[in-house]
Design a protein around this motif. Structure first.
Motif, PDB file in Angstrom:
ATOM      1  N   GLU A  94      -3.960  -5.946   3.433  1.00  0.00           N
ATOM      2  CA  GLU A  94      -4.703  -4.994   4.259  1.00  0.00           C
ATOM      3  C   GLU A  94      -4.908  -3.676   3.527  1.00  0.00           C
ATOM      4  N   ARG A  95      -3.896  -3.229   2.797  1.00  0.00           N
ATOM      5  CA  ARG A  95      -4.008  -1.961   2.062  1.00  0.00           C
ATOM      6  C   ARG A  95      -5.097  -2.039   1.006  1.00  0.00           C
ATOM      7  N   LEU A  96      -5.251  -3.229   0.402  1.00  0.00           N
ATOM      8  CA  LEU A  96      -6.228  -3.389  -0.671  1.00  0.00           C
ATOM      9  C   LEU A  96      -7.575  -3.904  -0.178  1.00  0.00           C
ATOM     10  N   GLY A  97      -7.679  -4.234   1.097  1.00  0.00           N
ATOM     11  CA  GLY A  97      -8.928  -4.780   1.607  1.00  0.00           C
ATOM     12  C   GLY A  97      -9.196  -6.189   1.135  1.00  0.00           C
ATOM     13  N   VAL A  98      -8.116  -6.963   0.923  1.00  0.00           N
ATOM     14  CA  VAL A  98      -8.235  -8.344   0.446  1.00  0.00           C
ATOM     15  C   VAL A  98      -8.067  -9.292   1.624  1.00  0.00           C
ATOM     16  N   GLN A 116     -10.345 -16.268  -5.098  1.00  0.00           N
ATOM     17  CA  GLN A 116      -9.219 -15.799  -4.274  1.00  0.00           C
ATOM     18  C   GLN A 116      -7.902 -15.894  -5.050  1.00  0.00           C
ATOM     19  N   LYS A 117      -7.778 -16.923  -5.884  1.00  0.00           N
ATOM     20  CA  LYS A 117      -6.583 -17.038  -6.721  1.00  0.00           C
ATOM     21  C   LYS A 117      -6.488 -15.858  -7.702  1.00  0.00           C
ATOM     22  N   GLN A 118      -7.647 -15.424  -8.215  1.00  0.00           N
ATOM     23  CA  GLN A 118      -7.670 -14.279  -9.125  1.00  0.00           C
ATOM     24  C   GLN A 118      -7.163 -13.031  -8.418  1.00  0.00           C
ATOM     25  N   LEU A 119      -7.639 -12.793  -7.198  1.00  0.00           N
ATOM     26  CA  LEU A 119      -7.173 -11.639  -6.429  1.00  0.00           C
ATOM     27  C   LEU A 119      -5.691 -11.766  -6.090  1.00  0.00           C
ATOM     28  N   LEU A 120      -5.243 -12.982  -5.829  1.00  0.00           N
ATOM     29  CA  LEU A 120      -3.827 -13.200  -5.539  1.00  0.00           C
ATOM     30  C   LEU A 120      -2.963 -12.787  -6.726  1.00  0.00           C
ATOM     31  N   GLU A 121      -3.389 -13.139  -7.950  1.00  0.00           N
ATOM     32  CA  GLU A 121      -2.633 -12.751  -9.144  1.00  0.00           C
ATOM     33  C   GLU A 121      -2.516 -11.232  -9.242  1.00  0.00           C
ATOM     34  N   ILE A 122      -3.613 -10.536  -8.958  1.00  0.00           N
ATOM     35  CA  ILE A 122      -3.590  -9.070  -9.031  1.00  0.00           C
ATOM     36  C   ILE A 122      -2.674  -8.506  -7.960  1.00  0.00           C
ATOM     37  N   CYS A 123      -2.730  -9.053  -6.759  1.00  0.00           N
ATOM     38  CA  CYS A 123      -1.849  -8.592  -5.667  1.00  0.00           C
ATOM     39  C   CYS A 123      -0.387  -8.837  -6.011  1.00  0.00           C
ATOM     40  N   ARG A 124      -0.094  -9.952  -6.666  1.00  0.00           N
ATOM     41  CA  ARG A 124       1.286 -10.245  -7.061  1.00  0.00           C
ATOM     42  C   ARG A 124       1.791  -9.203  -8.058  1.00  0.00           C
ATOM     43  N   ALA A 125       0.912  -8.795  -8.985  1.00  0.00           N
ATOM     44  CA  ALA A 125       1.288  -7.765  -9.948  1.00  0.00           C
ATOM     45  C   ALA A 125       1.546  -6.435  -9.257  1.00  0.00           C
ATOM     46  N   LEU A 126       0.731  -6.130  -8.255  1.00  0.00           N
ATOM     47  CA  LEU A 126       0.917  -4.871  -7.525  1.00  0.00           C
ATOM     48  C   LEU A 126       2.213  -4.884  -6.720  1.00  0.00           C
ATOM     49  N   SER A 171     -13.607  -2.083  -6.859  1.00  0.00           N
ATOM     50  CA  SER A 171     -13.210  -1.090  -5.851  1.00  0.00           C
ATOM     51  C   SER A 171     -11.689  -1.001  -5.752  1.00  0.00           C
ATOM     52  N   ILE A 172     -11.010  -2.156  -5.903  1.00  0.00           N
ATOM     53  CA  ILE A 172      -9.546  -2.171  -5.896  1.00  0.00           C
ATOM     54  C   ILE A 172      -9.010  -1.441  -7.129  1.00  0.00           C
ATOM     55  N   VAL A 173      -9.602  -1.739  -8.300  1.00  0.00           N
ATOM     56  CA  VAL A 173      -9.172  -1.073  -9.535  1.00  0.00           C
ATOM     57  C   VAL A 173      -9.368   0.438  -9.428  1.00  0.00           C
ATOM     58  N   ASN A 174     -10.508   0.868  -8.885  1.00  0.00           N
ATOM     59  CA  ASN A 174     -10.766   2.304  -8.734  1.00  0.00           C
ATOM     60  C   ASN A 174      -9.756   2.962  -7.797  1.00  0.00           C
TER      61      ASN A 174
END
Length: 498
Positions: A126-130, A145-155, A181-184
């Motif tokens: 929710e914080r990242l709008g994912v 979606q798997k790509q976004l999941l990897e980034i969320c796991r890192a965060l 937008s998430i990176v920014n």
């Protein structure tokens, strides 16, 4: 002080010097693009930073702390996260279990605190709008979606420096914008990113600074505002690069592949005829049905109605039947659908041929090496040994090997799904040349790609899909970015007031 400083990094594999005393630094709160052809040394440098490989010499200072011989655990604890191009999510676990992998919340007896993990994952999304359901199995997710999941796991691991290795290769336009937008947002919070990409528009859209490697040496570095795409590309490939249209008109033969009112859950009423020696591009935004249409031509996606004919004969059913009719397909996701990591280069090359001749109990190694060597030379595959690991090859050379895999079956119709995905500028030009050579030799080729310049370089025709329907078929001299995007987004009907 910079967040990351790598100085005097050397690395060799046997007699091959991969890094030649390079320096690399990343500031706090910046996106730093690390650029270069496959084999330039980027991945080796990043694997040294992540603790995967040891350097021969040099020093790493991260967040003020020196790491002369870092391990994976040390760098993860320090705040470095590596989001690989080849996804490392675990398909058999749920989304929340992937987020907490190796950091699970447990009760004293070791049982998982699943509800807390799910709620924490949901709060992060929710914080990242994912939009991800933390209770789903990862196998149910799309590649994007798997790509976004990897980034969320890192965060979730509280990374302060994230390495994004070709993060947009499986994303559509809207998904790329969402990722950026998430990176920014995270950059504004002080997080830093190393952004590895071969797509110049994306580099200039997201990066603050850049560094170019070539042949293991640092070539150029500086603010992205002071650079141009042409200058960076020239630095990446040296004098080899020439930005020119490689398209060559050819005399086409008789019809060899016919789609007649083909309909499935992803596309509707598609009719198309392809001739011998023709190159046809399929394109459309995510959800257009272009990828599924290509898979249907190979028996990998179910068709509800309509007919597929190869050289006048109807073909239905499983992949094996299409292979027997001389159809081969290069899938879009190399890691999941092409690479057999435990097999050698040679074994990966003859895999398709021997699945067609499964009754033959023995493989003649000498004959296979002779066929491999002929294809290696014909396709300019750079590989030290046919007995080496497939993972030792760059992305571009892997793609050429998988193309050789199908040529080894004498395939006459080649379906290429994103054939230049994750490969550098020089390798792209080589693959374009190969596609044109094969068409000139009489192969019929279908490519599926979102890259319009790629379509212009090789295609005789471009088939544009929107919401599962063919909305335009453009001849080569009609293909341009403006019109393809008008049809891909259905803006052509908006402008007409429909």
């Amino acid at each position: 002080m910079s967040l990351l400083e790598m100085t005097g990094i050397y690395k060799s594999f046997d007699e091959n010097q991969v890094l030649k005393g390079v320096d690399f630094s990343v500031e706090r709160g910046e996106v730093h693009a690390l650029l270069g052809e496959n084999g330039a040394g980027k991945s080796t440098l990043l694997n040294i930073l992540a603790g995967v490989l040891p350097s021969d010499s040099g020093m790493i200072v991260f967040d003020g702390e020196p790491y002369p011989h870092p391990s994976i655990t040390q760098m993860e604890k320090a705040g470095v996260a590596f989001v690989h191009q080849e996804l490392n999510v675990i398909n058999d676990l749920t989304v929340s279990e992937n987020i907490f992998f190796n950091h699970e919340l447990t009760y004293p007896l070791g049982f998982l605190r699943r509800r807390e993990m799910i709620e924490a994952s949901r709060a992060l999304f929710e914080r990242l709008g994912v939009e991800l359901d933390p209770t789903l199995k990862v196998t149910e997710l799309k590649t994007s979606q798997k790509q976004l999941l990897e980034i969320c796991r890192a965060l979730h691991a509280e990374a302060t420096l994230m390495i994004l290795d070709e993060p947009t290769t499986a994303l559509g336009t809207d998904e790329v914008e969402h990722l950026f937008s998430i990176v920014n947002k995270l950059r504004a919070e002080g997080r830093s990113f190393i952004f590895v990409s071969h797509k110049m528009p994306e580099v200039f859209a997201i990066a603050d600074s850049y560094t170019v490697f070539r042949n293991g040496a640092l070539i150029s570095s500086g603010p992205i505002a002071d650079a141009t795409p042409f200058a960076i590309t020239r630095d990446m490939v040296g004098e080899k690069y020439a930005d020119q249209d490689v398209y060559q008109p050819r005399r086409l033969g008789e019809p060899v592949l016919e789609l007649d009112n083909l309909t499935s859950t992803a596309f509707t009423d598609v009719s198309l005829t392809l001739r011998r020696g023709e190159i046809v591009a399929l394109t459309g935004l995510a959800g257009s049905g272009a990828s599924e249409l290509m898979q249907a031509m190979f028996g990998a996606f179910p068709v509800q109605s309509g007919e597929i004919k190869v050289e006048g004969r109807s073909v239905t059913g499983a992949i094996q039947r299409f292979m027997r009719r001389s159809v081969g397909m290069l899938p879009g996701n190399r890691k999941e659908n092409s690479v057999v990591p435990d097999a050698t280069v040679l074994e990966n090359g003859y895999l398709a041929e021997h699945s067609l001749s499964a009754r033959r109990q023995w493989i003649n190694n000498k004959q296979e090496i002779e066929k491999y060597e002929a294809l290696r030379q014909a396709l300019s595959i750079k590989a030290h040994s046919p007995h080496g690991s497939i993972t030792s090859l760059s992305g571009g050379n892997q793609q050429k090997l998988f193309l050789a895999r199908w040529l080894n079956t004498d395939a006459e119709i080649l379906l290429l799904d994103n054939p230049t995905q994750g490969v550098d500028v020089g390798a792209k030009e080589e693959i374009y040349g190969l596609i044109l050579q094969l068409a000139t030799a009489g192969k019929t080729i279908v490519i599926n790609t979102l890259e319009i310049p790629e379509i212009q370089k090789v295609s005789d025709r471009c088939v544009v899909l929107y919401a599962g329907a063919v909305v335009a078929i453009l001849e080569h001299d009609q293909i341009n970015e403006h019109d393809v995007m008008l049809y891909s987004t259905n803006a052509i009907n908006v402008t007409k007031g429909e």
